[in-house]
Design a protein around this motif. Sequence first.
Motif, PDB file in Angstrom:
ATOM      1  N   ASP A  60      23.347 -10.253  -6.881  1.00  0.00           N
ATOM      2  CA  ASP A  60      24.349 -11.131  -7.476  1.00  0.00           C
ATOM      3  C   ASP A  60      23.635 -12.313  -8.126  1.00  0.00           C
ATOM      4  O   ASP A  60      23.081 -13.161  -7.416  1.00  0.00           O
ATOM      5  CB  ASP A  60      25.311 -11.616  -6.392  1.00  0.00           C
ATOM      6  CG  ASP A  60      26.300 -12.650  -6.905  1.00  0.00           C
ATOM      7  OD1 ASP A  60      26.358 -12.863  -8.132  1.00  0.00           O
ATOM      8  OD2 ASP A  60      27.013 -13.240  -6.073  1.00  0.00           O
ATOM      9  N   PRO A  61      23.623 -12.402  -9.453  1.00  0.00           N
ATOM     10  CA  PRO A  61      22.930 -13.513 -10.122  1.00  0.00           C
ATOM     11  C   PRO A  61      23.492 -14.878  -9.754  1.00  0.00           C
ATOM     12  O   PRO A  61      22.809 -15.893  -9.882  1.00  0.00           O
ATOM     13  CB  PRO A  61      23.142 -13.217 -11.611  1.00  0.00           C
ATOM     14  CG  PRO A  61      23.465 -11.763 -11.682  1.00  0.00           C
ATOM     15  CD  PRO A  61      24.215 -11.466 -10.421  1.00  0.00           C
ATOM     16  N   ARG A  62      24.737 -14.919  -9.273  1.00  0.00           N
ATOM     17  CA  ARG A  62      25.364 -16.194  -8.937  1.00  0.00           C
ATOM     18  C   ARG A  62      24.861 -16.765  -7.611  1.00  0.00           C
ATOM     19  O   ARG A  62      25.088 -17.935  -7.309  1.00  0.00           O
ATOM     20  CB  ARG A  62      26.891 -16.022  -8.879  1.00  0.00           C
ATOM     21  CG  ARG A  62      27.560 -15.945 -10.246  1.00  0.00           C
ATOM     22  CD  ARG A  62      28.805 -15.091 -10.229  1.00  0.00           C
ATOM     23  NE  ARG A  62      28.467 -13.693 -10.067  1.00  0.00           N
ATOM     24  CZ  ARG A  62      28.134 -12.891 -11.087  1.00  0.00           C
ATOM     25  NH1 ARG A  62      28.114 -13.355 -12.312  1.00  0.00           N
ATOM     26  NH2 ARG A  62      27.824 -11.630 -10.875  1.00  0.00           N
ATOM     27  N   ALA A  63      24.192 -15.944  -6.807  1.00  0.00           N
ATOM     28  CA  ALA A  63      23.723 -16.417  -5.505  1.00  0.00           C
ATOM     29  C   ALA A  63      22.539 -17.365  -5.640  1.00  0.00           C
ATOM     30  O   ALA A  63      22.284 -18.171  -4.758  1.00  0.00           O
ATOM     31  CB  ALA A  63      23.343 -15.230  -4.620  1.00  0.00           C
ATOM     32  N   GLY A  64      21.796 -17.265  -6.739  1.00  0.00           N
ATOM     33  CA  GLY A  64      20.670 -18.170  -6.955  1.00  0.00           C
ATOM     34  C   GLY A  64      19.494 -17.853  -6.047  1.00  0.00           C
ATOM     35  O   GLY A  64      19.428 -16.812  -5.401  1.00  0.00           O
ATOM     36  N   ASP A  65      18.557 -18.789  -5.965  1.00  0.00           N
ATOM     37  CA  ASP A  65      17.345 -18.617  -5.173  1.00  0.00           C
ATOM     38  C   ASP A  65      17.593 -19.135  -3.764  1.00  0.00           C
ATOM     39  O   ASP A  65      17.177 -20.225  -3.397  1.00  0.00           O
ATOM     40  CB  ASP A  65      16.181 -19.363  -5.833  1.00  0.00           C
ATOM     41  CG  ASP A  65      14.865 -19.111  -5.113  1.00  0.00           C
ATOM     42  OD1 ASP A  65      14.795 -18.141  -4.343  1.00  0.00           O
ATOM     43  OD2 ASP A  65      13.924 -19.890  -5.328  1.00  0.00           O
ATOM     44  N   GLN A  70      24.272 -17.973   1.030  1.00  0.00           N
ATOM     45  CA  GLN A  70      24.779 -16.703   0.507  1.00  0.00           C
ATOM     46  C   GLN A  70      23.638 -15.782   0.089  1.00  0.00           C
ATOM     47  O   GLN A  70      22.814 -16.144  -0.739  1.00  0.00           O
ATOM     48  CB  GLN A  70      25.679 -16.964  -0.702  1.00  0.00           C
ATOM     49  CG  GLN A  70      26.193 -15.706  -1.396  1.00  0.00           C
ATOM     50  CD  GLN A  70      27.235 -14.972  -0.581  1.00  0.00           C
ATOM     51  OE1 GLN A  70      28.241 -15.564  -0.196  1.00  0.00           O
ATOM     52  NE2 GLN A  70      27.006 -13.709  -0.317  1.00  0.00           N
ATOM     53  N   GLN A  71      23.584 -14.595   0.664  1.00  0.00           N
ATOM     54  CA  GLN A  71      22.538 -13.659   0.268  1.00  0.00           C
ATOM     55  C   GLN A  71      22.836 -13.087  -1.105  1.00  0.00           C
ATOM     56  O   GLN A  71      23.990 -12.898  -1.490  1.00  0.00           O
ATOM     57  CB  GLN A  71      22.383 -12.543   1.292  1.00  0.00           C
ATOM     58  CG  GLN A  71      23.546 -11.585   1.412  1.00  0.00           C
ATOM     59  CD  GLN A  71      23.363 -10.633   2.584  1.00  0.00           C
ATOM     60  OE1 GLN A  71      23.724 -10.968   3.707  1.00  0.00           O
ATOM     61  NE2 GLN A  71      22.798  -9.462   2.330  1.00  0.00           N
ATOM     62  N   GLY A  72      21.776 -12.805  -1.859  1.00  0.00           N
ATOM     63  CA  GLY A  72      21.942 -12.322  -3.223  1.00  0.00           C
ATOM     64  C   GLY A  72      21.867 -10.819  -3.363  1.00  0.00           C
ATOM     65  O   GLY A  72      22.389 -10.252  -4.317  1.00  0.00           O
ATOM     66  N   TRP A  73      21.196 -10.141  -2.415  1.00  0.00           N
ATOM     67  CA  TRP A  73      21.070  -8.682  -2.453  1.00  0.00           C
ATOM     68  C   TRP A  73      21.916  -8.070  -1.348  1.00  0.00           C
ATOM     69  O   TRP A  73      21.787  -8.439  -0.175  1.00  0.00           O
ATOM     70  CB  TRP A  73      19.614  -8.266  -2.261  1.00  0.00           C
ATOM     71  CG  TRP A  73      18.743  -8.532  -3.452  1.00  0.00           C
ATOM     72  CD1 TRP A  73      18.041  -9.671  -3.712  1.00  0.00           C
ATOM     73  CD2 TRP A  73      18.479  -7.643  -4.543  1.00  0.00           C
ATOM     74  NE1 TRP A  73      17.356  -9.551  -4.896  1.00  0.00           N
ATOM     75  CE2 TRP A  73      17.606  -8.315  -5.429  1.00  0.00           C
ATOM     76  CE3 TRP A  73      18.898  -6.349  -4.856  1.00  0.00           C
ATOM     77  CZ2 TRP A  73      17.143  -7.733  -6.609  1.00  0.00           C
ATOM     78  CZ3 TRP A  73      18.434  -5.768  -6.032  1.00  0.00           C
ATOM     79  CH2 TRP A  73      17.566  -6.456  -6.892  1.00  0.00           C
TER      80      TRP A  73
END
Length: 227
Positions: A199-204, A210-213
């Motif tokens: 999710d590109p919205r999760a950021g670094d 919030q996890q991005g993957w």
Amino acid sequence: MSRRGKSTFRRMNALVLGLVTVAAGAVVPLVVVGGASTADAALRKRVDTDYTLLRRAPRSYVIGTAYRDWTVDVHGEQDAGYRWARVHGDLNSCLWIYSGALSGDAAQADSCGAAATMPVEQFTNGQIGGSDTDGASVATVAGANCATWDGSHIRGYGNVRPWEVPSAPSAPVDGQVAVGQTVQWRYVSRDGQWVMVRDPRAGDTEGVGQQGWYFIPRDCLPAQLPS
């Protein structure tokens, strides 16, 4: 965890994808990278970050997630900052986990044996998108089995056991991806029911917040996936 440790953790865990993308249908042998198991070769630790991504090999494909306070029994030495470990929680499986996300050192009997790399065909159906550094961009759709958690944002899962047929979703993720927005898709699970996405919205925020993957239902993406 120190400021320096957190920085290292983010950099290491941001390397989500494998160093080599394996073509669909290729035969990948099980790669053993450790010696024979011993009676007291493990250490019992726990996850001390919000989450940490689990991989099929050090710095390779993400195949699951461990969460804060989960028990982890690590085996052998570090490899590129990762440890071969039995991850408890709702998985109870031997996978690779980032060492910087763990604390504790109680002695524990070896329960995994020699460290190994999970072959790509063991956890995918052969559909792989993107490159060595990210997934391929695709817009989400409102398919028949694409559920939302608030009426608009897609319900994801931190774990689905992509190597099993059928898969078994657990650890729900209330993501920030609204139906129609884009994600970066990486691979489809072995049973064809789930897709690992970023999710590109999760950021670094690797390890914090919030996890991005995570996995979303295959029905949340179009029938034809871009490469």
